[in-house]
Design an enzyme around this catalytic site. Structure first.
Site, PDB file in Angstrom:
ATOM      1  N   SER A 236      76.315  17.038  -8.282  1.00 27.81           N
ATOM      2  CA  SER A 236      75.475  17.581  -7.226  1.00 27.81           C
ATOM      3  C   SER A 236      74.021  17.302  -7.551  1.00 27.81           C
ATOM      4  CB  SER A 236      75.680  19.091  -7.144  1.00 27.81           C
ATOM      5  OG  SER A 236      75.224  19.692  -8.341  1.00 27.81           O
ATOM      6  N   LYS A 237      73.179  17.639  -6.636  1.00 30.84           N
ATOM      7  CA  LYS A 237      71.756  17.410  -6.856  1.00 30.84           C
ATOM      8  C   LYS A 237      71.305  18.088  -8.148  1.00 30.84           C
ATOM      9  CE  LYS A 237      72.059  15.435  -3.108  1.00 30.84           C
ATOM     10  NZ  LYS A 237      71.977  15.603  -1.705  1.00 30.84           N
ATOM     11  N   ARG A 238      71.860  19.257  -8.375  1.00 29.79           N
ATOM     12  CA  ARG A 238      71.479  20.026  -9.562  1.00 29.79           C
ATOM     13  C   ARG A 238      71.966  19.409 -10.860  1.00 29.79           C
ATOM     14  NH1 ARG A 238      70.222  26.029  -9.370  1.00 29.79           N
ATOM     15  NH2 ARG A 238      70.098  25.476 -11.557  1.00 29.79           N
ATOM     16  N   SER A 239      73.145  18.810 -10.793  1.00 28.20           N
ATOM     17  CA  SER A 239      73.764  18.365 -12.043  1.00 28.20           C
ATOM     18  C   SER A 239      73.558  16.888 -12.348  1.00 28.20           C
ATOM     19  CB  SER A 239      75.248  18.701 -12.032  1.00 28.20           C
ATOM     20  OG  SER A 239      75.878  18.107 -10.928  1.00 28.20           O
TER      21      SER A 239
END
Length: 472
Positions: A236-239
């Site tokens: 994801s964008k976060r990871s």
RNA sequence: GGCGCGUUCGUCUAGAGGCCCAGGACGCCGCCCUUUCAAGGCGGAGAUCGGGGGUUCGAAUCCCCCACGCGCUACCA
């Protein structure tokens, strides 16, 4: 983003390895999520990696246009045909009704899916309502039997048709959904291989049935394993699923990126870990794509990046350093950055940099005229106590002060500092950290003797005096 | 919940019945080299191949069951 680029990379490598053509198509059918710059970013990312397309935006080709938003008539034509043949129907259900329906299904533990209300409308009714009401077009999925997917990576996958949903293929704004878009364009554009992420495999039956209904030949399918974040969830964008250009911005080399991405779900053989683009273009093989998801490992990317930095040709390395110094050094450093200094630090930096963004902080001490800023403790840390640090600084000051301006060269400086071992009764490796900190502000970085030479006699001595003063 | 996919060292992977009491790479640890830090060299720990049943003279590799993980389940792609 990483996942999509990896799909593009595999498609491209496969085309190159098999003498095929690689086509770039922009799927911009969601006007709610339209971002002006994204097309540019996609192309820039691909070009940065060296992925070229034989057909597509900016290069043109026989299957233009390459933006789905410019191919609307094609989708509408396919939709009209399907409606005429009874394989698709207009749906007038509101979002509210759809939401309620799903909520009810969830509450009753029913499998979700469109309930087929509008499928039961007569063509006459539908045409009449279409004059005044907004509508979507849904594909009438076969509800009996099974749909079979033959996938290069996964083999045979069978789906029960009774579980299939009448999906929307044309939205109420007239744009196609992805499902209609791919099928129409892949056919129109003579796409032979559909290589995409595994998150698409559940919608494969939709596409397969669409091909059948339209009487078209489907492409060869290959669903690539998902790329997982450190949390083992879909990236994801976060990871870490950041835009590829962010990796470029933080100092990764395209060679490292390609090498890294290539091995996310694929391997050449039982021992190759370092692979250049040329070899990839020659040897990439879909048969060797694995089926299980891959966790994104930033350590490996960093290793590869360092590897390619070490392999870089000297002149390109110098250019790279110059660029990252200009970009990364604080505004207080006067420009332009000294070319001479850059050329001299280049070889010293090569083995020490993992990401190009590491460069500026590592050489900053050479360009600022101020004394480096560091916590006093770091000066003392490795020698144990302040008294020893003071002794080291005093002795170094005396020795180095004896070196003349003309003699201020690496060899002389080295001899002078090595000469400290005897009076100090300490090993060089023991006391040298004091000097590193005094000169560079930290105990690790490029070699000391070179640093002192680069700094010049005055600045070097000044920094030692300041350190001495700070210790009281 | 339903459907689908997946399960070999921490991670990426090799492995398509005997070459595997499982190989490579990153990471980790140690030693060497060494002006710090790196880089480099050498060595080490690390997977009873998710679990259980089969099939077979023989299974990480074939079959079945279970468990777990993930994905999808939108007028997003």
């Amino acid at each position: 983003h990483v996942g999509n680029i990896r799909s593009a990379l595999f498609s491209w490598a496969y085309a190159r390895a098999n003498g095929g053509q690689f086509l770039l198509r922009i799927e911009d059918t969601d006007r709610n999520r339209l971002v002006e710059t994204s097309t540019g970013a996609i192309m820039e990312s691909l070009r940065w990696l060296g992925i070229d397309w034989d057909e597509g935006p900016e290069v043109g080709g026989p299957h233009a246009p390459y933006f789905q938003s410019q191919r609307l008539p094609l989708y509408q034509k396919a939709a009209a045909t399907l409606i005429d043949e009874g394989r698709a129907y207009r749906c007038f259900c509101s979002t509210e009704r759809l939401d309620q329906m799903r909520a009810a299904q969830a509450a009753n533990k029913q499998p979700p899916g469109y309930d087929g209300l509008c499928r039961r409308l007569t063509p006459e009714e539908a045409i009449a309502r279409a004059r005044t009401e907004p509508f979507t077009v849904r594909f009438a999925m076969l509800k009996d039997g099974q749909t079979e997917l033959n996938d290069i990576v996964r083999g045979r996958v069978v789906f029960e048709n009774k579980l299939q949903d009448d999906f929307v293929m044309v939205k109420s704004d007239g744009y196609p959904t992805y499902h209609l878009g791919v099928v129409v364009d892949d056919t129109e554009m003579e796409i032979t291989h559909a290589i995409r992420g595994d998150e698409w495999i559940s919608s494969a039956p939709k596409h397969i049935q669409l091909y059948e209904a339209l009487g078209w030949e489907p492409p060869v399918w290959a669903h690539l394993p998902l790329i997982l974040g450190p949390d083992h969830k879909k990236l994801s964008k976060r990871s870490g699923d950041t835009a590829l250009l962010d990796y470029k911005a933080s100092g990764y080399l395209p060679e490292a990126m390609i090498n890294f991405l290539s091995f996310l779900g694929w391997s050449l053989d039982d021992h190759t870990a370092i692979l250049g683009v040329d070899e990839l273009k020659e040897h990439f093989d879909l048969q060797r794509v694995v089926a299980n998801p891959a966790v994104f490992d930033i350590d490996r990317l960093n290793f590869l990046n360092g590897h390619y930095i070490r392999e870089m040709a000297p002149d390109r390395w110098i250019e790279t350093i110059a660029y990252w110094c200009e970009a990364g050094l604080p505004d207080t450093v006067k420009r332009p950055i000294s070319r001479e200094v850059v050329e001299q630090v280049a070889p010293l930096l090569k083995e020490r940099v993992a990401k190009l963004s590491d460069i500026a902080p590592m050489v900053e001490f050479l360009f600022g005229y101020d004394v480096p800023d560091y916590p006093l403790e770091t000066l003392v840390e490795r020698v144990g106590d302040t008294a020893t640090a003071v002794r080291v600084l005093d002795a170094a000051l005396t020795h180095l002060d004896a070196v003349s301006e003309e003699g201020w060269q690496v060899e002389r400086i080295e001899a002078s500092i090595r000469g400290l071992e005897e009076p100090l009764e300490m090993k060089l490796r023991k006391f040298v950290s004091v000097l590193y900190v005094a000169e560079m502000g930290r105990a690790q970085g490029i070699p000391l003797f070179d640093s002192l030479a680069l700094l010049g006699r005055e600045r070097a001595l000044q920094r030692l005096r300041t350190a001495r003063l700070r210790l009281g």
